[in-house]
Design an enzyme around this catalytic site. Structure first.
Site, short mmCIF file in Angstrom:
data_model
loop_
_atom_site.label_atom_id
_atom_site.label_comp_id
_atom_site.label_asym_id
_atom_site.label_seq_id
_atom_site.Cartn_x
_atom_site.Cartn_y
_atom_site.Cartn_z
N GLY A 12 28.74 8.16 9.05
CA GLY A 12 29.55 8.41 10.18
C GLY A 12 30.96 8.23 9.75
CG ASN A 14 33.83 12.79 7.06
OD1 ASN A 14 35.05 13.25 6.81
ND2 ASN A 14 32.98 12.69 6.03
CG LEU A 86 21.73 15.36 6.85
CD1 LEU A 86 20.93 14.03 6.20
CD2 LEU A 86 22.63 15.91 5.86
CG HIS A 105 28.65 22.21 2.35
ND1 HIS A 105 27.43 22.07 2.66
CD2 HIS A 105 28.69 22.42 0.88
CE1 HIS A 105 26.81 22.07 1.74
NE2 HIS A 105 27.44 22.21 0.54
CD GLU A 175 33.38 15.13 3.08
OE1 GLU A 175 32.74 16.00 3.00
OE2 GLU A 175 33.26 14.01 3.49
C1 GRF Z 1 29.88 14.26 3.90
O1 GRF Z 1 30.14 14.30 2.48
C2 GRF Z 1 29.58 15.57 4.40
O2 GRF Z 1 30.75 16.37 3.77
C3 GRF Z 1 28.58 15.68 4.11
O3 GRF Z 1 27.87 14.50 4.37
C4 GRF Z 1 28.88 13.15 4.16
C5 GRF Z 1 28.85 12.51 5.44
O4 GRF Z 1 29.17 11.27 5.14
N1 GRF Z 1 27.76 16.80 4.81
P1 GRF Z 1 29.69 10.32 6.39
O5 GRF Z 1 28.49 10.33 7.26
O6 GRF Z 1 30.89 11.06 7.14
O7 GRF Z 1 30.16 9.06 5.70
#
Ligand code: GRF
Length: 187
Positions: A12, A14, A86, A105, A175
């Site tokens: 989490g 992001n 996911l 992605h 990101e």
């Molecule tokens: C990120 O790299 C996103 O692009 C991918 O999963 C990862 C998630 O990381 N789909 P986080 O849970 O936000 O740390």
């Protein structure tokens, strides 16, 4: 004011970055965080920011899609932001939120997308194929995995001694910088 829900399955980081980025923004309120895992790191991160967290299992997402859509509509959610979520979004949910579900992605789609291409699998495949570049793609979610309209892509160069871990770090940096900017374009 747009109300948003973040869906996340993992750490989490992001999700938390988005919560921080938009915390004083009058155009968007991150109202809810939804996860499919009761031990996901995103739960503590969301609670730290006093966000409501809902756990919806994979089975529930598919068996109770109508109820979930009703819940999101009752909460007046306008935008769904997937941040490391996911599970495949059921078609009914996609149809209920046309061009209102966005995903990030960790590759330059259409490269390294589709089933099985998530997390470290993506970075390992990129390195095994001796790519010189990778990057991120922010896109709308449609009925097909990783195939919705692209909103933004950003690239990063790979070094000679790149590892999946070092690439993951580079990708996360992209990101954190660009996912909020891509969401901002939709406001
Ligand atoms: C990120 O790299 C996103 O692009 C991918 O999963 C990862 C998630 O990381 N789909 P986080 O849970 O936000 O740390």
């Amino acid at each position: 004011m747009i109300n948003a829900a973040i869906f996340a399955s993992g750490e989490g980081s992001n999700a938390e970055n988005l919560i921080n980025y938009f915390k004083n923004d009058s155009r968007i309120k991150i109202k809810l965080v939804i996860t499919n895992k009761d031990d996901a790191g995103v739960i503590a991160r969301a609670e730290k920011h006093k966000k409501t967290v809902q756990i919806i299992s994979k089975e529930a997402l598919h068996s109770y899609t109508d109820q979930i859509i009703d819940f999101l509509k009752t909460e007046k959610i306008d935008l769904i932001i997937l941040a490391g979520f996911l599970l495949k979004i059921p078609e009914k949910l996609v149809k209920a939120f046309p061009e209102k579900i966005v995903n990030i992605h960790p590759s330059l789609l259409p490269l390294y997308g589709g089933s099985g291409m998530y997390g470290m699998n993506v970075h390992k495949a990129v390195i095994n194929n001796k790519e010189k570049q990778s990057g991120i793609t922010v896109h709308f979610v449609n009925e097909e995995y990783d195939k919705g309209k692209i909103i933004l892509q950003e690239k990063v160069n790979l070094s000679e001694d790149e590892t999946p871990q070092s690439l993951a770090t580079k990708i996360h940096e992209l990101e954190y910088k660009y996912y909020p900017l891509a969401v901002e374009r939709l406001l």
